[in-house]
Scaffold this active site. Structure first.
Site, PDB file in Angstrom:
ATOM      1  CB  SER A  20      -1.948  -3.764  -4.912  1.00  0.00           C
ATOM      2  OG  SER A  20      -3.293  -4.726  -4.774  1.00  0.00           O
ATOM      3  NE  ARG A  43       1.163   0.208   2.939  1.00  0.00           N
ATOM      4  CZ  ARG A  43       1.016  -0.969   2.927  1.00  0.00           C
ATOM      5  NH1 ARG A  43      -0.083  -1.386   2.905  1.00  0.00           N
ATOM      6  NH2 ARG A  43       2.208  -1.714   2.954  1.00  0.00           N
ATOM      7  CG  HIS A  46      -2.355  -0.657  -1.333  1.00  0.00           C
ATOM      8  ND1 HIS A  46      -2.788  -1.058   0.152  1.00  0.00           N
ATOM      9  CD2 HIS A  46      -2.451  -1.822  -2.099  1.00  0.00           C
ATOM     10  CE1 HIS A  46      -2.949  -2.297  -0.084  1.00  0.00           C
ATOM     11  NE2 HIS A  46      -2.822  -2.940  -1.175  1.00  0.00           N
TER      12      HIS A  46
END
Length: 220
Positions: A20, A43, A46
């Protein structure tokens, strides 16, 4: 037997996360964040699958290092929702032995809010204002909580180590973030505009913890 865990994640999950991240890197391409800030923004993306965060996430100067110092000092983390507290990984918090406080859970908040004519979230942080000194404050849901925190900072009642201000919504969310940016008295991370939320707040804190860990281990 071979251990199939990777720092709190089983190996297949870690492999999916790595894939990812590679997709995010490829699709975002060039960006204006430094390597540690990018760990945080990546982050968030994601977590949300929303690439706009690569444009709207704003860091004050030196906030990543300030977060690391706060973690090393064992600063408590004050959050505006239980959703954030539940979402934070115990093993990440365990790196620095951190505890999480949810002021709105305290008894007497509703009566205090009613008496002062303010929201429960604002009341929670008004009641805890003096305890915020040196703490990490994370707001993912309530703009009124963030506005109350900025007010306490401006009045010299509170001086957190840093503030993550990412309340989501249509009423006062954007304005509360702009208040924090204009204040400029404490380090901050914000997502400009209406977007944010508890999941984004969790992602930011996880990212900051990961940055601190990387600095500690590799001296980045």
């Amino acid at each position: 037997m071979m251990d199939n865990r990777v720092e709190g994640i089983v190996r297949p999950g870690a492999d999916i996360e790595a894939q990812s991240f590679a997709i995010i890197e490829r699709e975002v391409g060039q960006h204006g964040y430094d390597p540690l800030e990018w760990i945080v923004v990546r982050r968030i993306i994601h977590t949300t699958a929303d690439f706009e965060y690569a444009r709207i996430t704003l860091f004050s100067s030196g906030v990543v290092e300030r977060a690391r110092e706060a973690f090393h000092g064992g600063s408590p983390i004050y959050v505006d929702t239980r959703m954030i507290a539940v979402g934070l990984s115990p093993w990440r918090l365990g790196w620095y032995g951190l505890r999480v406080e949810v002021p709105s859970d305290d008894l007497g908040i509703m009566e205090f809010a009613r008496r002062h004519g303010i929201t429960r979230s604002a009341a929670a942080f008004r009641m805890k204002a003096e305890k915020l000194n040196g703490s990490v404050v994370v707001v993912g849901n309530a703009p009124t909580a963030l506005m109350e925190i900025v007010r306490a900072i401006e009045e010299g009642i509170a001086k957190p180590a840093l503030v993550v201000g990412v309340p989501v919504g249509f009423v006062q969310a954007s304005e509360s973030k702009e208040m924090l940016i204009r204040n400029g008295m404490v380090p901050f991370v914000v997502t400009k505009g209406r977007k944010g939320g508890s999941t984004v707040a969790v992602a930011i804190l996880h990212g900051l913890l990961e940055c601190a860990r990387l600095i500690d281990e590799k001296g980045l």
